[in-house]
Structure formats: structure tokens, C-alpha cells
Write an enzyme that holds these catalytic residues in place. Structure first.
Site, PDB file in Angstrom:
ATOM      1  N   ARG A  81       0.828  -1.221   0.000  1.00  0.00           N
ATOM      2  CA  ARG A  81       0.000   0.000   0.000  1.00  0.00           C
ATOM      3  C   ARG A  81       0.860   1.268   0.000  1.00  0.00           C
ATOM      4  NH1 ARG A  81      -3.185  -3.723  -0.548  1.00  0.00           N
ATOM      5  NH2 ARG A  81      -5.311  -3.784   0.285  1.00  0.00           N
ATOM      6  N   SER A  99     -10.491  -0.691   3.214  1.00  0.00           N
ATOM      7  CA  SER A  99      -9.699  -0.826   4.444  1.00  0.00           C
ATOM      8  C   SER A  99      -9.303   0.560   4.936  1.00  0.00           C
ATOM      9  CB  SER A  99      -8.417  -1.601   4.167  1.00  0.00           C
ATOM     10  OG  SER A  99      -8.697  -2.869   3.678  1.00  0.00           O
ATOM     11  N   GLU A 103      -4.779   3.994   6.376  1.00  0.00           N
ATOM     12  CA  GLU A 103      -4.467   3.848   4.959  1.00  0.00           C
ATOM     13  C   GLU A 103      -5.160   4.953   4.152  1.00  0.00           C
ATOM     14  OE1 GLU A 103      -5.663   1.744   1.319  1.00  0.00           O
ATOM     15  OE2 GLU A 103      -5.709   0.113   2.787  1.00  0.00           O
TER      16      GLU A 103
HETATM   17  N1  EPU Z   1     -10.541 -10.754  10.314  1.00  0.00           N
HETATM   18  C1  EPU Z   1     -11.171 -10.761  11.537  1.00  0.00           C
HETATM   19  N2  EPU Z   1     -12.142  -9.836  11.768  1.00  0.00           N
HETATM   20  C2  EPU Z   1     -12.520  -8.930  10.834  1.00  0.00           C
HETATM   21  C3  EPU Z   1     -11.870  -8.910   9.590  1.00  0.00           C
HETATM   22  C4  EPU Z   1     -10.875  -9.857   9.344  1.00  0.00           C
HETATM   23  O1  EPU Z   1     -10.865 -11.578  12.395  1.00  0.00           O
HETATM   24  O2  EPU Z   1     -13.413  -8.143  11.117  1.00  0.00           O
HETATM   25  C5  EPU Z   1      -9.521 -11.785  10.031  1.00  0.00           C
HETATM   26  C6  EPU Z   1     -10.114 -12.857   9.113  1.00  0.00           C
HETATM   27  O3  EPU Z   1     -10.647 -13.878   9.851  1.00  0.00           O
HETATM   28  C7  EPU Z   1      -8.908 -13.331   8.346  1.00  0.00           C
HETATM   29  C8  EPU Z   1      -7.991 -12.145   8.319  1.00  0.00           C
HETATM   30  O4  EPU Z   1      -8.471 -11.234   9.295  1.00  0.00           O
HETATM   31  O5  EPU Z   1      -8.249 -14.361   9.023  1.00  0.00           O
HETATM   32  C9  EPU Z   1      -7.885 -11.514   6.958  1.00  0.00           C
HETATM   33  O6  EPU Z   1      -9.118 -10.959   6.540  1.00  0.00           O
HETATM   34  P1  EPU Z   1      -9.418 -10.629   5.002  1.00  0.00           P
HETATM   35  O7  EPU Z   1      -9.144 -11.825   4.176  1.00  0.00           O
HETATM   36  O8  EPU Z   1     -10.754 -10.013   4.935  1.00  0.00           O
HETATM   37  O9  EPU Z   1      -8.295  -9.630   4.580  1.00  0.00           O
HETATM   38  P2  EPU Z   1      -7.655  -8.353   5.292  1.00  0.00           P
HETATM   39  O10 EPU Z   1      -6.239  -8.683   5.612  1.00  0.00           O
HETATM   40  O11 EPU Z   1      -8.526  -7.884   6.390  1.00  0.00           O
HETATM   41  C10 EPU Z   1      -6.666  -7.330   3.096  1.00  0.00           C
HETATM   42  C11 EPU Z   1      -6.731  -6.026   2.357  1.00  0.00           C
HETATM   43  C12 EPU Z   1      -8.052  -5.904   1.603  1.00  0.00           C
HETATM   44  C13 EPU Z   1      -8.148  -7.070   0.634  1.00  0.00           C
HETATM   45  C14 EPU Z   1      -8.055  -8.384   1.426  1.00  0.00           C
HETATM   46  C15 EPU Z   1      -8.024  -9.589   0.540  1.00  0.00           C
HETATM   47  C16 EPU Z   1      -5.362  -4.482   3.627  1.00  0.00           C
HETATM   48  C17 EPU Z   1      -5.314  -3.278   4.511  1.00  0.00           C
HETATM   49  N3  EPU Z   1      -6.571  -4.902   3.271  1.00  0.00           N
HETATM   50  O12 EPU Z   1      -7.672  -7.285   4.094  1.00  0.00           O
HETATM   51  O13 EPU Z   1      -8.008  -4.706   0.860  1.00  0.00           O
HETATM   52  O14 EPU Z   1      -9.356  -7.024  -0.104  1.00  0.00           O
HETATM   53  O15 EPU Z   1      -6.831  -8.395   2.207  1.00  0.00           O
HETATM   54  O16 EPU Z   1      -6.802  -9.708  -0.085  1.00  0.00           O
HETATM   55  O17 EPU Z   1      -4.313  -5.000   3.251  1.00  0.00           O
HETATM   56  C18 EPU Z   1      -8.623  -2.413   0.743  1.00  0.00           C
HETATM   57  O18 EPU Z   1      -7.437  -2.161   0.697  1.00  0.00           O
HETATM   58  O19 EPU Z   1      -9.495  -1.514   0.713  1.00  0.00           O
HETATM   59  C19 EPU Z   1      -9.043  -3.797   0.907  1.00  0.00           C
HETATM   60  C20 EPU Z   1     -10.308  -4.133   1.082  1.00  0.00           C
END
Ligand code: EPU
Length: 335
Positions: free
Chosen positions: A160, A234, A330
Site C-alpha cells: 500500500r 480498508s 491507509e
Molecule cells: N478478520 C477478523 N475480523 C474482521 C476482519 C478480518 O478476524 O473483522 C480476520 C479474518 O478472519 C482473516 C484475516 O483477518 O483471518 C484476513 O481478513 P481478510 O481476508 O478479509 O483480509 P484483510 O487482511 O482484512 C486485506 C486487504 C483488503 C483485501 C483483502 C483480501 C489491507 C489493509 N486490506 O484485508 O483490501 O481485499 O486483504 O486480499 O491489506 C482495501 O485495501 O481496501 C481492501 C479491502
């Protein structure tokens, strides 16, 4: 090109915050851009460059000039690269790529925003980042009014991150981006959530279009649609912490998820930290924390940007006191 006065920015930011711009110009050509920067009336005013408005939080009226980049066009070049003008919608470009037999950006389906702002924060999802398919970009250098080209390495992409958020911040306006897309039909389905959707549909050798459809369905199930509920995706970055600190956390929280970075660091999902700090689904008046993804702050209608910013700061404090981890915002906060 017309410069409008006292324009509501509500339709121009995905958070749906109703702030006003003192002046507002829509840029449809490079000459529009030169004209606006040649206008003595606007020279001294603060300026806000707007793409899709999907990564900003407006905290007050903007007493300067908002420059909305609306350059359009997608063309396949003879060298095999694809050149896209900055004002094209990112997801429309993903759909164009699939229709024209390319692959490589299907995992980045449905990310809000425009092509010109995608390199600023090196957008990424489901194991793929913009930098993986990025060739170079053309950018208007505001001070010299020249057009400069930045190669992939010159953009200094990170998670990012890019040079445009750091040493070159505020110096350039991205005009167009060139991509190196493949046409092999190969897909990247390492991410468990994608595999699960494909398996549920009994798809064994998925096409890029099928992967795109899977990503769309995952995003639609987890993330609020900005057309219905204001948000900027995010709100925080996933923090990178020392493996040694992570091991200590793991002793206390057996289920803490992580992504490996290198031998000494791991990335922890901010959504998990925020949820464990008790914020998931919290509603305060007309704004709050999304119920399905704690990483996303939402405006249920009529919220004030500054209130959302204060909520973000409280979340940062909670996570700091519970886990001793600092969450970086972000989203660009426009005060
Ligand atoms: N999780 C929780 N609680 C929540 C949300 C997530 O426990 O409320 C845990 C989930 O269980 C999972 C882990 O966090 O084990 C990862 O969650 P998720 O797959 O939704 O991905 P993320 O790491 O929260 C990142 C990006 C997203 C992108 C997804 C998928 C960042 C800041 N965000 O989210 O990007 O879509 O991975 O690759 O890196 C964005 O940048 O706007 C965005 C949505």
C-alpha cells in the site's frame, strides 16, 4: 473546461461525506490541466487532486480548488502493453482486460477507485498487487509542468505504498498507466477464500473470468458496497510486527492470524485486532465499524468526516493498549 464554485463533493467521495469545494474543475485533457495551473487566480489556492475519491476522508469543506481527473481511454499498444488513462474506473478496466483476453488483474476485481490513483497506494487483493503488472506511468510534474515517466522500480512500490505517498508526495498528478498483462489464461488462486468459492461451484481449471467472478462474490459478501453504505475500503493497513512479538501474542491469543513477510517479521490482520478490541459492528449515530469486516469504517448516511476520523483515532488507541501495536491509517485524511 469550466471551473465551478461551491460544489458538493458528496458524489465524488465513496465515503459519501457532504463537504463543499470552493472551486471545482473537471480535467478531461492534458491541456485542461496546463490551463488550470496557468490561471493566476488558482495558483496560490490549496489544491486537492481527486481520482475516484475512494481513499479519502473529507473532514471539512475544502477552501481551495478541487481538481477532478477525468482523462479517459484504454488502448492496447503494438508492443503488447496496455495504456490506460488515469480517469478510467479501475473495475471497468479489469472487465475490459478480461473481455480482451488478458489475465493478471482478475484478483483485483471490484476494487473501488480509478486507474490513476491505483499506483499511489499500490492497490492489492487476494495475493496480487498492482506492481505485479505495472510497467510505467506518465505524471504531470506540477512545478515544471513537464510530463515525467516513472518505471516500476522508480515508483518504489511497497505494501500500500509508493514514492507518491512519500518523497514525491504532492508533486505529481498521474496521467496514464501502462500495464504488462499476460494472455496465458493462467490464474493465481493461492488465496483460500478464492479456492473455496471455486470448489463450491465445482470449478477445477478456472478461467480468469471465473476467478474474477469469485473475487466479486467474496468482496460483495464481506465488504459494503460504497453505493449503498459510504466507505473507503480498508481504513487501516495491516500492521507488520516482529516475529518475536507475534510469538508472545500467540501465547495469549491462540487463534491470532498472520501472513509471513520474512524471517523476522509477520503481518497481522488489522481487522482481527480491531474485532478483538470490541469494535466490530459498532454503530455510533450514523457511522461506525462494518459488521462483516472490522477494517472498514462506514458512513450510514449524513455522517461528518471528522467524527469518523475521531472514531479511527479511538480504534488506534484501543488496539495500542490491548496489543501494543500501532495501526497506520491507509485512507488519506483531508483536514
Ligand atoms: N478478520 C477478523 N475480523 C474482521 C476482519 C478480518 O478476524 O473483522 C480476520 C479474518 O478472519 C482473516 C484475516 O483477518 O483471518 C484476513 O481478513 P481478510 O481476508 O478479509 O483480509 P484483510 O487482511 O482484512 C486485506 C486487504 C483488503 C483485501 C483483502 C483480501 C489491507 C489493509 N486490506 O484485508 O483490501 O481485499 O486483504 O486480499 O491489506 C482495501 O485495501 O481496501 C481492501 C479491502
Amino acid at each position: 473546461m469550466k471551473v465551478l464554485e461551491n460544489v458538493s463533493l458528496k458524489p465524488y467521495n465513496t465515503f459519501g461525506i457532504d463537504c463543499t469545494a470552493r472551486y471545482f474543475a473537471i480535467i478531461e485533457s492534458r491541456s485542461d490541466l496546463r490551463k488550470i495551473y496557468a490561471e493566476p487566480e488558482f495558483l496560490k489556492l490549496p489544491k486537492l487532486i481527486l481520482g475516484g475519491g475512494s481513499n479519502i476522508l473529507l473532514c471539512s469543506d475544502f477552501e481551495g480548488l478541487v481538481i477532478k481527473i477525468d482523462l479517459k481511454g484504454i488502448e492496447g499498444l503494438t508492443d503488447g502493453s496496455v495504456k490506460v488513462q488515469a480517469g478510467e474506473n479501475w473495475h471497468d478496466f479489469v472487465l475490459w482486460s478480461l473481455k480482451n483476453g488478458y489475465n493478471g488483474i482478475e484478483n483485483l476485481s471490484l476494487i473501488p477507485g480509478n486507474v490513476g490513483t491505483a499506483p499511489m497506494q499500490n492497490i492489492g487483493a487476494y495475493g496480487v498487487e498492482l506492481k505485479d503488472v505495472f510497467l510505467d506511468l506518465e505524471a504531470f510534474h506540477i512545478e515544471s509542468e513537464e510530463v515525467h515517466v516513472f518505471s516500476n522500480s522508480q515508483c518504489e512500490f511497497g505494501y500500500r505504498e509508493s514514492i507518491f505517498k512519500h518523497s514525491r508526495r504532492g508533486e505529481y498528478i498521474i496521467l496514464s498507466v501502462r500495464f504488462n498483462l499476460a494472455n496465458t489464461g493462467n490464474v493465481d488462486v493461492r488465496y483460500g477464500a478464492i479456492t473455496a468459492v471455486l470448489e463450491s461451484k465445482s470449478i477445477v481449471n478456472p478461467t480468469p473470468k471465473q476467478v474474477s467472478d469469485a473475487v466479486i462474490s467474496i468482496r460483495e459478501s464481506k465488504l459494503p458496497d460504497p453505493k449503498k453504505i459510504g466507505n473507503a475500503g480498508s481504513f487501516f493497513k495491516n500492521p507488520v510486527i516482529l516475529k518475536s512479538d507475534f510469538i508472545k501474542l500467540q501465547e495469549q491469543y491462540k487463534d491470532i492470524p498472520s501472513y509471513p513477510i520474512n524471517d523476522v517479521e509477520v503481518k497481522v490482520p488489522a481487522g482481527w485486532l480491531i474485532e478483538k478490541s470490541g469494535w466490530k459492528g459498532k454503530v455510533i449515530d450514523n457511522y461506525g465499524v462494518h459488521k462483516n469486516q472490522a477494517l472498514v469504517l462506514v458512513n450510514y448516511g449524513g455522517a461528518n468526516g471528522n467524527d469518523i476520523y475521531q472514531l479511527a483515532k479511538k480504534i488506534q488507541e484501543s488496539v495500542k493498549s490491548s496489543f501494543d501495536i500501532h495501526l497506520h491509517m491507509e485512507v488519506n485524511i483531508i483536514k
